[in-house]
Design a protein around this motif. Sequence first.
Motif, PDB file in Angstrom:
ATOM      1  N   VAL A   1       9.384   2.608  14.561  1.00 50.22           N
ATOM      2  CA  VAL A   1       8.664   1.073  14.690  1.00 50.22           C
ATOM      3  C   VAL A   1       8.546   0.653  13.153  1.00 50.22           C
TER       4      VAL A   1
ATOM      5  N   ILE B   1       0.831  -1.255  -0.247  1.00 48.85           N
ATOM      6  CA  ILE B   1      -0.074  -0.121  -0.019  1.00 48.85           C
ATOM      7  C   ILE B   1       0.801   1.246   0.144  1.00 48.85           C
TER       8      ILE B   1
ATOM      9  N   HIS C   1      -5.225  10.613   5.913  1.00 49.37           N
ATOM     10  CA  HIS C   1      -5.169  10.594   7.388  1.00 49.37           C
ATOM     11  C   HIS C   1      -4.913  12.309   7.963  1.00 49.37           C
TER      12      HIS C   1
ATOM     13  N   GLU D   1       6.737   6.549  14.688  1.00 46.24           N
ATOM     14  CA  GLU D   1       6.123   5.486  13.877  1.00 46.24           C
ATOM     15  C   GLU D   1       7.196   4.994  12.920  1.00 46.24           C
TER      16      GLU D   1
ATOM     17  N   TYR E   1       2.092   1.545  19.954  1.00 46.52           N
ATOM     18  CA  TYR E   1       2.772   2.014  18.681  1.00 46.52           C
ATOM     19  C   TYR E   1       2.224   1.552  17.492  1.00 46.52           C
ATOM     20  N   LEU E   2       1.001   1.797  17.263  1.00 49.28           N
ATOM     21  CA  LEU E   2       0.475   1.299  15.756  1.00 49.28           C
ATOM     22  C   LEU E   2       0.589   2.496  15.032  1.00 49.28           C
ATOM     23  N   ILE E   3       0.870   2.281  13.618  1.00 49.36           N
ATOM     24  CA  ILE E   3       0.840   3.202  12.464  1.00 49.36           C
ATOM     25  C   ILE E   3      -0.339   4.018  12.480  1.00 49.36           C
ATOM     26  N   PRO E   4      -0.643   5.341  13.018  1.00 48.70           N
ATOM     27  CA  PRO E   4      -1.863   6.020  13.043  1.00 48.70           C
ATOM     28  C   PRO E   4      -2.525   6.227  11.657  1.00 48.70           C
ATOM     29  N   PHE E   5      -1.911   6.468  10.778  1.00 45.20           N
ATOM     30  CA  PHE E   5      -2.563   6.368   9.491  1.00 45.20           C
ATOM     31  C   PHE E   5      -3.051   5.382   8.611  1.00 45.20           C
ATOM     32  N   LEU E   6      -2.712   4.232   9.132  1.00 41.94           N
ATOM     33  CA  LEU E   6      -3.208   3.040   8.688  1.00 41.94           C
ATOM     34  C   LEU E   6      -4.621   2.280   9.770  1.00 41.94           C
TER      35      LEU E   6
ATOM     36  N   ARG F   1      -0.013  -7.987  15.130  1.00 42.02           N
ATOM     37  CA  ARG F   1       1.132  -7.544  13.825  1.00 42.02           C
ATOM     38  C   ARG F   1       2.578  -8.313  14.293  1.00 42.02           C
TER      39      ARG F   1
ATOM     40  N   ASP G   1      -4.736  -3.165   8.197  1.00 38.63           N
ATOM     41  CA  ASP G   1      -3.305  -2.575   7.306  1.00 38.63           C
ATOM     42  C   ASP G   1      -2.190  -2.333   8.541  1.00 38.63           C
TER      43      ASP G   1
ATOM     44  N   LEU H   1       0.567  -4.863   6.836  1.00 42.68           N
ATOM     45  CA  LEU H   1       1.751  -4.351   6.520  1.00 42.68           C
ATOM     46  C   LEU H   1       3.055  -5.090   6.589  1.00 42.68           C
ATOM     47  N   LEU H   2       3.061  -5.876   7.407  1.00 39.32           N
ATOM     48  CA  LEU H   2       4.371  -6.692   7.775  1.00 39.32           C
ATOM     49  C   LEU H   2       4.605  -7.843   6.524  1.00 39.32           C
TER      50      LEU H   2
ATOM     51  N   ARG I   1      -1.697   7.045   2.311  1.00 39.20           N
ATOM     52  CA  ARG I   1      -2.408   6.875   3.526  1.00 39.20           C
ATOM     53  C   ARG I   1      -2.243   7.982   4.461  1.00 39.20           C
TER      54      ARG I   1
END
Lengths: 397, 239
Positions: free
Chosen positions: A312, A2, A11, A309, B102-107, B163, B111, B115-116, A7
């Motif tokens: 991560v 993606i 967002h 992010e 720590y999730l990706i805020p825009f996914l 994840r 996703d 993502l992985l 994204r």
Amino acid sequence: MISLAGRDILHAWGKFVFTGVGLGLLIGVTLTMAGVYRGMVDDAKVLLDNSGADLWVVQQGTLGPYAESSSLYDDTWRSILGAAGVLRAANVTYLTMQVRRGERDVRAMVVGIVAGEPGQPGQPGFLVAGRHITRSHYEAVADLASGFQLGDRIQIRRNHYTVVGLTRRMVSSGGDPMIFIPLRDAQAAQFLKDNDAIVRQRARTAANPAFGAPNVLDAVLASQGSNPYVNAVLVQIEPGHDPEAVAEPLRRWKRLTVYTRQQMEEILIGKLIATSSKQIGMFLVILAIVSAAIVAFIIYTLTLGKIREIAVLKLIGTRNRTIAGMILQQAIGLGLIGFVVGKIAATFWAPFFPKYVLLETGDALRGFIAVVVICILASVLAIRAALKVDPAEAIGG
Amino acid sequence: MAERHIQGIRIEGLRKRYGEGDTAVDALKGVDMQVAPGEVVGLIGPSGSGKSTLLKCLGAVIEPSAGRMTLGQEVIYDDGWQIGDLRALRRDNIGFVFQAPYLIPFLDVTDNVALLPMLAGRSNSESRRRALELLEALDVAHRARAMPSELSGGEQQRVAIARALVNRPPVILADEPTAPLDSERALAVIRILNQMAQQFSTAIIVVTHDEKIIPTFRRIYHIRDGRTHEEAGEAKSLE
Ligand SMILES: Nc1ncnc2c1ncn2[C@@H]1O[C@H](COP(=O)(O)OP(=O)(O)OP(=O)(O)O)[C@@H](O)[C@H]1O
Ligand SMILES: [Mg+2]
């Protein structure tokens, strides 16, 4: 895979749109500056086109009436007409001055033309309303940009003229509207003295013992009272003749300076508007730097806000290339929003500019490429910051 | 593939020194540890004892100073020699769970997990299918299209666990995964980790201070002053 950049933009679209609009207005200004330059070049070309001339005969050693003062005797055109390859020749005067209508005055280029001979070089050409000048005095054809209307009474120096015709896009190289009046009136207007000055000059001439004889004095006074000069002779050549071949004998035998269309264009664009175009060039450079700084700052700030992010992403095995690509795409995305907004803004406000603004597709394309290049350069700082992020930061203490 | 996972984690004589000369800190002074596939072990110790340092060495984000580490059948560090592609190692062999998710805020949730596998080169649809499978197993599938900011803390943590698991890594490293959760949710997370460990033969190390979950471990490593010693846990039932 993606699009991480896409994204993120979706967002945080508010941030992107607002920054994009701000950047867009800057880009709009930049495109308009380029349009102003193109408009000047185009005005110059239209000026030459509308004159209907193939050759410009001007005072020896001068750059011609658009660039500096040039004067020729008003009977020179007859001998030019006799030269080989010449179809038509016409006197013309140019004078930039204030033209009054009632309380208001307009800066205009007053063009003196031989009345009543349409088709001659120097004539106004296509009229959007009214008719050509037919009398030899006190009639005028004005460009729409002057704001005058048919039937208006306008004042040039001491004389009043009636507007009998209207033209469009007849402007000087400075963007001033043209006003055509009969040649004789224009000649008088160029050298018109006030009454006191005439009285004083007559007294001074009469006091000169050299003009003692009565007939001589009258002749001298008469010659002082009129103006036998024009600024240029516009020449149309017979079809099939090479302009340079017609110009060469005029230069050699009549000892006049003659310019072809090509040479006149070089004078107008290369000399007259050269300073303005450098000025605009400076503006473009500064605007480019400011835009780059804005994009760089915004992208850098957005990236710093995502350090966690990014750490991560790196920890879970995202390639540096993917992260750099994400930032780069965002910068380019910002540039795209900016460009679209800028193009729309420029198209919207261009007609409101007092001078002609010509937005060329080629300029838009070059502008687009410049925007993309600037955005790429501007993202370098943010990419460097992102690549320095240590994935260990995601694990913390 | 399964063959590779058989050995779990093995750490022998691992040392880590930060800095040099007078200011050098010996954070790890010879750590021995072994975690079998399918096993969840606790790692506890006072502040500054070297827990995070050990996770970073295992997680291939810092380089140890000496010793030997094996993940699955792969030796990843051996006395100064380190495996080449650390990024791919992390992507394919190690799942991380942190104190904060720590999730990706825009996914969205799906996703974030998908993502992985996508990064590992799988197709979007295959990646999302795997993600949904795990979200199902972790009981957050009903929030699959939500953004991380719309989830509760416990839901976020479960997404983070999904994840960590989605690439079926032989190893999961969890650093204080239950700190922000109440005891019920904390126990739920540990239950999930145990289930996943068994289901996917994953070796899991959980660093924790959390009194609520310490009794659940079958085996616990204590780390003090850079050295580990092993101890049997209470192995309290999670049911
Ligand atoms: N980057 C570093 N440079 C120098 N010393 C460090 C660095 N990171 C950690 N240390 C030191 O190494 C020792 C172990 O630190 P570590 O972060 O592993 O402790 P910890 O067990 O995770 O503690 P806590 O429970 O407080 O998180 C500490 O003395 C710490 O000061
Ligand atoms: Mg720690």
